[in-house]
Design a protein around this motif. Structure first.
Motif, short mmCIF file in Angstrom:
data_model
loop_
_atom_site.label_atom_id
_atom_site.label_comp_id
_atom_site.label_asym_id
_atom_site.label_seq_id
_atom_site.Cartn_x
_atom_site.Cartn_y
_atom_site.Cartn_z
N GLU A 143 7.08 35.20 38.75
CA GLU A 143 7.13 36.56 39.31
C GLU A 143 6.21 36.67 40.52
O GLU A 143 6.59 37.25 41.54
N LEU A 144 4.99 36.13 40.40
CA LEU A 144 4.05 36.20 41.52
C LEU A 144 4.59 35.50 42.76
O LEU A 144 4.48 36.02 43.87
N GLU B 210 0.63 44.88 37.34
CA GLU B 210 0.23 45.16 38.72
C GLU B 210 -0.40 43.92 39.35
O GLU B 210 -1.08 43.15 38.68
N THR B 211 -0.14 43.75 40.63
CA THR B 211 -0.82 42.73 41.40
C THR B 211 -1.24 43.32 42.73
O THR B 211 -0.70 44.35 43.16
N LYS B 212 -2.21 42.68 43.35
CA LYS B 212 -2.69 43.09 44.67
C LYS B 212 -2.66 41.84 45.55
O LYS B 212 -3.21 40.80 45.17
N HIS C 228 -0.33 46.74 46.75
CA HIS C 228 -0.28 46.70 45.29
C HIS C 228 1.20 46.69 44.93
O HIS C 228 2.02 47.33 45.61
N ILE C 229 1.54 45.99 43.86
CA ILE C 229 2.92 45.94 43.40
C ILE C 229 2.92 46.19 41.91
O ILE C 229 2.23 45.50 41.16
N VAL C 230 3.70 47.18 41.48
CA VAL C 230 3.73 47.54 40.06
C VAL C 230 5.17 47.55 39.54
O VAL C 230 6.12 47.85 40.27
N ASN D 113 -4.23 39.98 39.56
CA ASN D 113 -2.96 39.90 38.84
C ASN D 113 -3.18 40.41 37.42
O ASN D 113 -4.00 39.87 36.69
N LEU D 114 -2.45 41.44 37.07
CA LEU D 114 -2.54 42.02 35.73
C LEU D 114 -1.17 41.95 35.07
O LEU D 114 -0.42 42.91 35.06
N GLY D 115 -0.81 40.75 34.59
CA GLY D 115 0.38 40.63 33.76
C GLY D 115 1.56 39.85 34.29
O GLY D 115 2.44 39.47 33.52
#
Length: 78
Positions: free
Chosen positions: A53-54, A33-35, A26-28, A46-48
């Protein structure tokens, strides 16, 4: 929540209860946040984050993948 890496304000980690899932991180940062699955570096959630960025987060995950997988296996067992 073992933190694996801090990079440019991003925190790479996994949750202690994630052991039943395949290895991932997970990256915040800044409420986003993304997984990312470690086996193929695909984005699970992907949340945002925007596409740029991804792509950067996947690149950094690829660079650190051996260490992330090792940390996962050490924590949860291979």
């Amino acid at each position: 929540m073992p933190t694996l890496l801090r990079w440019k304000g991003y925190r790479f980690f996994f949750y202690s209860a994630d052991g039943w899932e395949p290895p991932h991180v997970h990256i915040v940062k800044d409420g986003k946040e993304t997984k990312i699955w470690l086996h193929d570096l695909s984005v699970a959630i992907n949340l945002g984050y925007n596409a740029r960025e991804l792509a950067e987060l996947v690149r950094v995950t690829r660079e650190h993948k051996p260490a992330f997988v090792e940390a996962w296996n050490d924590y949860f067992g291979a």
